[in-house]
Motif scaffolding. Sequence first.
Motif, PDB file in Angstrom:
ATOM      1  N   LYS A 109       0.627  -1.079   0.124  1.00  0.00           N
ATOM      2  CA  LYS A 109       0.213   0.650   0.320  1.00  0.00           C
ATOM      3  C   LYS A 109       0.945   1.039   0.114  1.00  0.00           C
TER       4      LYS A 109
ATOM      5  N   ALA B 146      -7.338   1.418  -3.109  1.00  0.00           N
ATOM      6  CA  ALA B 146      -8.424   1.820  -3.863  1.00  0.00           C
ATOM      7  C   ALA B 146      -8.677   2.818  -4.484  1.00  0.00           C
TER       8      ALA B 146
ATOM      9  N   PRO C 206      -9.165  -8.918  -5.956  1.00  0.00           N
ATOM     10  CA  PRO C 206     -10.995  -9.093  -4.506  1.00  0.00           C
ATOM     11  C   PRO C 206     -10.812 -10.019  -5.143  1.00  0.00           C
TER      12      PRO C 206
ATOM     13  N   THR D   9      -1.449 -12.430   2.019  1.00  0.00           N
ATOM     14  CA  THR D   9      -2.083 -11.326   1.652  1.00  0.00           C
ATOM     15  C   THR D   9      -2.125  -9.364   2.859  1.00  0.00           C
TER      16      THR D   9
ATOM     17  N   PHE E  91      -7.718  -4.308  -0.977  1.00  0.00           N
ATOM     18  CA  PHE E  91      -8.811  -3.790  -0.562  1.00  0.00           C
ATOM     19  C   PHE E  91      -9.092  -3.938   0.852  1.00  0.00           C
ATOM     20  N   ASN E  92      -8.208  -4.560   1.590  1.00  0.00           N
ATOM     21  CA  ASN E  92      -9.284  -5.678   2.823  1.00  0.00           C
ATOM     22  C   ASN E  92     -10.026  -6.106   2.991  1.00  0.00           C
TER      23      ASN E  92
ATOM     24  N   PHE F 240      -5.832  -3.550  12.427  1.00  0.00           N
ATOM     25  CA  PHE F 240      -6.960  -1.638  12.439  1.00  0.00           C
ATOM     26  C   PHE F 240      -6.740  -1.375  13.689  1.00  0.00           C
TER      27      PHE F 240
END
Lengths: 418, 300
Positions: free
Chosen positions: A187, A396, B163, B246, B251-252, B264
């Motif tokens: 990221k 994203a 995803p 991963t 994208f979580n 988090f």
Amino acid sequence: MSFRTLALASACLLALGAGARADSTVTILHVNDNAGARAFWDTIAKDYEASHSGVKVEFKYLENEAFKAKLPTMLQSDDSRPSAFYSWGGGVMEAQVKAGFLKDITADVADVEKNLSQTADDAFKVDGKAYGVPWDTGGVPIFYNKKLFAKAGVKAEDIKTWDDFLAAIKALKAAGVTPIVVGAGEKWPMHFYYSYLVMRIGGAHALSDAKAGKDGGFKNATFVEAGKRLRELAALEPFQNGYLATSHQQSASTFGDGKAAMDLMGDWLLNMQSSSASDGKGLAEDDIGVMSFPTLPGGKGQASDILGGNHAFLVTKTASADAIDFLKFFSQEKYAKAAAEGGYYIPVYKGSEASIKDPIERQIATMLANTSYHQNFFDQDLGPSVGRVVNDISVAVAAGQMTPEAAAAAIQAAADQQ
Amino acid sequence: MTVATPYVEQRRRTNLNAWAAIVLFMPPALLLFTVFVFLPMAEASWYSFFNWNGYGRLERFIGLKNYGYVFEDPVFFRALINNGLIIVVSMLVQLPLAMGVSLLVAERTRDAVWFRLIFFLPYVLADIAAGLIWRFMFDGDYGLAAAITGLFGLQPVYLLASPDWAYSAILIVVVWKYFGFYMMLFVAGLQGVDKSLLESAEIDGASPSQKFFKVTLPLLGPMVRLAIFFSVVGSLQLFDIVAAITAGGPFNTTHTMVSFLYYFGITRMRVGYGSAIGVVLFIISVAFAFGYKRLVMRDD
């Protein structure tokens, strides 16, 4: 609980480790460094001990993630709190200041500061007060592969604006070359694009204004526009296949193997592309070029505004006068030059860039020395809770999974929850 | 009165003895439980009411807001679903597979022992090491996935970058890694099954499938219920494999509850928020453990 046991455990370790007691011990907590750099630090410690009897200087090293996890506990414990420790500045440092763990050393370092880069020095001040001594700086340029550029007929000198950049990407694609490699699996490499776009569109104060909540905070037009531009870039599909799962390490090896034309990355890529390449050598220095991130039409930022990290040793509240004295001792031209010559890091000492032997590294150091504005990495500047959201949304938005507006709102939401 | 006295005296003496035993044996266990189980739990619940980044004092009391944030977070629900998927896949694929294999290798012959060892090996591997190996195998450029797509002349597939499919990759690894453990459980169960029951069923003319479903499986009941218990608990604890393959991306979409807590709560230095996630996870675990023990495993 876990904090308490950790503190206890580290206190025990420290008690065991401190066998040789000197009159005064200065401990400096550092993140893992390579053997050459460790020897360099040890030399400085020995030099200081030789000229200051009764003082012992100890460097301790922790692995990056372990460092970040343990530091809050160590700072809270009177027994294991180091005299000074490595810092990236930004939001984490501000939290440490607010919690009262750091010492205001503004008066002590006044005579040292004038020799150091202004931007690096400012990066470790909170409300005008200095809490540490910076020594290392860094920058994020676009690294490019000269051979692949030649193959596609792209000239780096011609890439000045965003449109030039997009045109170059189209030309590279047409020539069958992967234009950009990015380790988006982690990221943060993607957040360099978002950060630079914010800087180029909104100018030097874009981030600090948003942090202060001015003009809608992170929801303002600059951040939305940055997202749109990032999506515009990603829509050309410039990235290597499967980029969403690529690690930073893999991306460096892809660049080192000559399989992608560009990599927007910190100065460390230079060493990393060779050590990570399949043949262990990577690209020859002559085949690598560096250039600035392009400017945007109507943007407030300049091509010489640069993104990158600064590093300092911050002084803790219980540090002795010796600790501060040692940091001043270390901030000599002699050591900055030695670090530059050894290629351990890019010193913040003014004029030391001339001592850097590696031509590309010297070029980056010169860019840094002449920068109109140096911006700390967004994810460091904002601190981990908001910073990691910026990393998340950068990927994203690039992948078209999130609209630029929703992304800007997500950053603001994270800032509000802080 | 005179008759009752010795009885009362005896009662009192046993009471005293019981008390002595309690006073003597209780404190060590109680102390350990308090220090290592109760206090951390209580502390985590306390932290969850604060906005705290781990630095300084707990000052910013925000009530139940952290819990509100948890339940507003789409990633939390995705993680919850992912945990559920592990349980579903475990019951539909992993446990039947382990059962089938255990039937083949339950014999006490040398070959069977060798195969048991081979099937058990993935379980012995460190999770992180296994995850890294699989990460490489899934790589669309250099890994096994690349070799397979190359063999058939297909476009390279980047499973971990998708995803929609990345979590399937993790499920594959989970099934592969832990089915050996359940196989061993079933082998142990099978070896405890009385052979004479199977023989008499055979004499009565039962087909092999009838023998399995009417005799073996019911006798393995406790083992199956135990295996399901372990698979749910394992799902709730799963972290290492996700971190290695991963790290929750892309994208979580591939978080489990624990990796969600780590990425988090801890790495973002939101200790209060992370504690709230931990408390939610704790409540789910306790509710499941007690409920399952009471309802399903009550006769075991």
